[in-house]
Write an enzyme that holds these catalytic residues in place. Structure first.
Site, mmCIF file in Angstrom:
data_model
loop_
_atom_site.group_PDB
_atom_site.id
_atom_site.type_symbol
_atom_site.label_atom_id
_atom_site.label_comp_id
_atom_site.label_asym_id
_atom_site.label_seq_id
_atom_site.Cartn_x
_atom_site.Cartn_y
_atom_site.Cartn_z
ATOM 1 N N ASP A 144 0.814 -1.214 0.000
ATOM 2 C CA ASP A 144 0.000 0.000 0.000
ATOM 3 C C ASP A 144 0.848 1.264 0.000
ATOM 4 O O ASP A 144 0.442 2.291 -0.548
ATOM 5 C CB ASP A 144 -0.932 0.005 1.219
ATOM 6 N N GLU A 157 -6.819 4.741 -0.161
ATOM 7 C CA GLU A 157 -6.377 5.343 1.095
ATOM 8 C C GLU A 157 -5.921 6.776 0.828
ATOM 9 O O GLU A 157 -5.312 7.064 -0.201
ATOM 10 C CB GLU A 157 -5.228 4.540 1.700
ATOM 11 N N SER A 198 -5.046 5.334 5.427
ATOM 12 C CA SER A 198 -3.970 4.434 5.821
ATOM 13 C C SER A 198 -3.973 4.282 7.332
ATOM 14 O O SER A 198 -4.416 5.175 8.066
ATOM 15 C CB SER A 198 -2.628 5.006 5.353
#
Length: 617
Positions: free
Chosen positions: A81, A493, A519
């Site tokens: 991510d 995110e 996040s």
């Protein structure tokens, strides 16, 4: 005695072809009739949390073999991510959870495996594997790659950064006060070892929750990737899964199955842990999804109730200066659960993959309870090595003493909690009738009530642009819409907008709300998961620049202060557009894979799971 699932491919004349193929993989005659243990690894060179897992499957496999099972390893995808953050790559992160779940189901069922070991670690991999485990409901044990060590302290342009992590680097990149040379120093310090990022971000939060659910071994959520003690967990996982097979198939003990372990009471305990440790808001999304896979009646209302009664006992980065290595030194997840147990916030009518009851589990592993075993005391002495490395199990450092200070240490007791409410809060109101989530543990208390004019954007990229161009004013409420599961698609995110706000000096002067998500590294007045999302006709799709928005965390309210008649006129206008409930101006290519997810995705209040209609069995 229950028959092994694998019997259909290993026993009898009709299995001759399958046996021939098993032999070609290395299986021997003596292996047929033993439980086949699928080892779902997630090694990849793209992700620091998984870069060290290449040979870990062999460690688990050797232990399985020695215990009497037949190990067969395969791999899943794993998205980082942090690397996917801030660009179109983030569209793929949440949908990858579903791909991981499906791929494990495909492999395990296609090859009739009898049991499953999940070697996970980072943001969507643990949730994806958890969903698969609850879907399959065969004997399963989780063992993650372990957290990264925190970065060393650095002084940059006269400002101390101690200790550093990924969020330190991202925030520094948006600060005019940090030179390019200084930014490089922060960057080089932030992520020093293999492992999941060092704070209480999504990856570590989910690994901790899996431990609390009872599907992972004690210490799984907090033992460092670099420490030799982590190797012991992998070996123990291999032995444990064969024992679970013996109990289920040999003794018909259904109690060892994931759905018997991850009950509603266990989900409640896991979420109580989440509230106490101030975990990532993503945990709510993933917990709701897992409960649905396991057919457990656990909803956002249950989470809201837990949030009201469970106090916040720990503030770990990004909410404070502690990191996961400090949580481990303070006794890890059993210590937090132990504090909740003593305060009456834990349901003890649960069991784990290792223990038949919660009392014995916590007696053995809670270092603050007075009955902890020598094994527990030894494990929680495992300390960071302080050396840059991508090698697992590469050091055996020990803390000189454990942190058992319940007043000033990393983990407080309930009497000296940081707040009486949980670290995560569910907000409702006309902007979020089905709920929205804020990490209250990461919000300064003076910001718990906030009213400001809306500054509306229709993509994360546009939000970043207006922040970096200094078009955001103190007091603004930035509204990022059409970033939900269907609208994004993929529910990006918003780490870059929140980090750049902080780096621009506006972290305590503005709010940010979105139907997307955040996040685990996000802190500040950041509200996500607004449901229903804009793409599903949510009110967030009708907000206009300048509209007053009120946030009240104490009262758990999120309100658009605009007359209902005005909103009805706006809704009628929106419905008349050629493509209603879509961004007015956004150039974003959406691939076939992403469209497939968007067409089935629910809003965040349902875990952003897919709903597949039309199939007739």
């Amino acid at each position: 005695m229950y028959p092994l699932r694998s019997k259909v491919t290993t026993v009898g004349r009709q299995a001759s072809g399958a046996r021939a193929l098993w032999r070609a993989t290395g299986s021997k005659e003596s292996d047929f009739g033993k439980p086949i243990v699928a080892i779902a690894n997630s090694f990849t060179q793209f992700v620091p949390g998984h870069v060290h897992l290449k040979n870990v499957g062999d460690i688990v496999a050797d232990a399985v073999r020695e215990a009497g099972g037949v190990p067969k390893e395969f791999n899943t995808i794993a998205v980082d991510d942090g690397i996917a953050m801030g660009h179109s790559g983030m569209l793929y992160s949440l949908p990858s959870r579903e791909i991981i779940s499906d791929s494990i189901e495909y492999m395990v069922n296609a090859h009739t495996a009898d049991a499953l070991v999940c070697i996970s670690n980072c943001d969507k991999i643990t949730p994806g594997m958890l969903n698969a485990a609850l879907r399959l409901n065969i004997p399963t044990i989780f063992v993650s790659g372990g957290p990264m060590e925190a970065g060393k302290a650095v002084v940059v342009d006269g400002v101390a950064h101690a200790p550093t992590d990924l969020i330190t680097a991202i925030t520094a990149s948006a600060s005019d006060a940090v030179s390019d040379e200084g930014l490089t120093r922060v960057e080089e310090s932030a992520c020093p070892t293999c492992g999941s990022c060092s704070g209480m971000f999504t990856a570590n939060s989910m690994n901790c929750l899996t431990e609390a659910l009872g599907l992972a071994l004690p210490g799984n959520g907090t033992t460092l990737a670099t420490h030799s003690a982590r190797r012991d967990l992998f070996e123990q996982a291999g032995r444990t899964i064969v024992d679970l097979c013996r109990r289920y198939y040999g003794e018909e003990d259904d109690a060892v199955l994931p759905r018997s372990i991850a009950t509603k009471e266990a989900f409640s305990n896991a979420m109580a842990l989440d509230m106490a440790m101030g975990g990532s808001t993503n945990t709510i999304l993933h917990t709701l999804a897992a409960a649905q896979e396991g057919e457990v009646d656990f909803t956002l209302e249950d989470i809201n109730e837990i949030s009201y009664r469970v106090p916040c006992l720990s503030k770990v980065a990004p909410n404070g200066t502690y990191h996961i290595e400090d949580v481990h030194r303070a006794g890890g997840i059993p210590a937090i659960l132990g504090e909740l147990r003593r305060a009456g916030h834990l349901n003890l009518k649960v069991h784990t993959a290792l223990y038949d009851n919660a009392e014995e589990w916590l007696d053995d592993w809670d270092i603050r309870g007075g009955k902890a075993t020598e094994a527990a005391l030894e494990l929680f002495h495992a300390a960071p090595g302080g050396v840059r490395t991508t090698e697992p199990f590469s050091q055996s450092n020990r803390w000189d003493e454990l942190d058992t200070d319940a007043a000033n240490g990393c983990i407080h007791d309930a009497e000296r909690a940081f707040s009486s409410d949980g670290g995560l809060v569910v907000l409702r109101g006309n902007l979020a009738p089905n709920g929205a989530i804020v990490k209250a543990a990461g919000v300064e208390e003076e910001l718990w009530t906030f009213t400001g004019p809306a500054r509306v954007v229709e993509s994360q990229e546009e939000a970043v642009s207006i922040i970096l161009k200094k078009e955001v004013q103190p007091g603004d409420v930035i509204v990022i819409r059409y970033e939900g599961p269907a609208g994004g698609p993929g529910m990006q995110e918003m780490l870059h907008p929140t980090s750049f706000l902080k780096g621009s000096g506006l972290g305590k002067a503005c709010a940010l709300i979105t139907d997307g998500r955040f996040s685990g590294g996000t802190s500040g007045l950041s509200i996500g998961h607004i449901s229903p999302e804009a793409a599903h006709g949510g009110l967030i799709g009708l907000v206009e620049n300048g509209d007053p928005i009120t946030i009240n965390i104490r009262e758990r309210q999120l309100t658009l202060d605009v007359d209902e008649e005005v909103l009805e006129r706006r809704r009628a206008t929106e419905e008349q557009r050629e493509k209603p409930w879509t961004p007015k101006e956004r150039n974003r290519p959406v691939t076939k894979a992403l469209r497939a997810y968007a067409n089935m995705a629910t809003s965040a209040d349902r875990g952003a799971v897919r709903v597949v209609d039309g199939y007739v069995n």
